[in-house]
Motif scaffolding. Sequence first.
Motif, short mmCIF file in Angstrom:
data_model
loop_
_atom_site.label_atom_id
_atom_site.label_comp_id
_atom_site.label_asym_id
_atom_site.label_seq_id
_atom_site.Cartn_x
_atom_site.Cartn_y
_atom_site.Cartn_z
N PHE A 236 5.71 -16.36 37.24
CA PHE A 236 6.54 -17.36 37.90
C PHE A 236 6.22 -18.76 37.38
O PHE A 236 7.12 -19.59 37.20
N SER B 170 17.45 -17.80 42.24
CA SER B 170 16.91 -16.45 42.36
C SER B 170 16.52 -16.13 43.80
O SER B 170 16.13 -17.02 44.56
N LEU C 83 14.01 -13.27 45.80
CA LEU C 83 12.97 -12.26 45.65
C LEU C 83 12.83 -11.54 46.98
O LEU C 83 12.65 -12.18 48.03
N GLN D 164 3.66 -17.34 45.37
CA GLN D 164 4.80 -18.02 45.98
C GLN D 164 4.89 -19.47 45.49
O GLN D 164 5.96 -19.95 45.10
N TRP E 16 8.85 -20.60 45.56
CA TRP E 16 9.65 -19.75 46.44
C TRP E 16 9.59 -20.22 47.90
O TRP E 16 8.53 -20.59 48.40
N ASP F 213 10.08 -19.03 51.77
CA ASP F 213 10.11 -17.86 52.66
C ASP F 213 11.33 -18.00 53.57
O ASP F 213 11.30 -18.67 54.59
N TRP G 84 12.52 -14.13 49.87
CA TRP G 84 12.24 -15.47 49.37
C TRP G 84 13.42 -15.95 48.52
O TRP G 84 14.20 -15.14 48.01
N THR H 111 14.52 -19.32 45.59
CA THR H 111 14.13 -20.53 44.89
C THR H 111 14.72 -21.74 45.61
O THR H 111 15.74 -21.63 46.31
#
Length: 262
Positions: free
Chosen positions: A137, A145, A147, A184, A189, A191, A226, A228
């Motif tokens: 990452f 994105s 995840l 993360q 990222w 949450d 998650w 971006t």
Amino acid sequence: MSFTLATWNINSVRLREGLVARLLSEEGPDILCLQECKSPVEKIPTETFADLGYPHMIARGQKGYNGVAILSKLPIEDAGDKDFAALGHARHVAGRLENGVTIHNFYVPAGGDKPDREVNEKFGQKLDYLTEMRDWFHAERPEKSVLVGDLNIAPREDDVWSHKQLLKVVSHTPVEVEHLGAAQDAGGWVDVTRADIPDGPLYSWWSYRSPDWDAADKGRRLDHVWATPDIANAAHGSRVLRHVRGWEQPSDHAPVFATFDL
């Protein structure tokens, strides 16, 4: 473009084909990401899912273990996979939607029973897997994105039924939480689930060992969504479908949902 996405550790897609079909029929997410499929790709029951309106699938599989799949109503192209920590396991696959959003589906190693890599090789593999996620990452700096997956770590104190009692239990130890946080942070990222539901206990997994999982409620939040930062604000409607854990012959995980308006 708006789409609803779900992630679910199904614990054998062939054994629980009917449960997947039920979720797709009753909830109708545009995309369903499955982990622990425990099946070679060619034996995943794709016809059943296609008949329900999910003609697109991207998957990586292996016999009896691991395995990840993305089922989609929407056209989606294969965006590859990574073998983090060189384990040779089917634990990651990515797909790209026509709007350019990339979806990463992960199944992070559980890590065994002892939180000590000196006596438990599986725990070391888990930490190495998370370290390589962090490094990837950091190098790639993902954009646009999402995840999702069973990341096998409950990071927050209110992500487990007892923070104090689980501090030395694999999935909530400080070293695991630190490694997940580093991964993360490396990708920036967000949450999504906790952005939507910031307060209070929230679980997605309840052990099979509990004779009455619902009443005991000794859960952990192991399954995550998650995004971006460039698309995180487009997410809403996060929910854990706790009742699915109570279906007949269930997975020990419940599906986690989120909707994105892009």
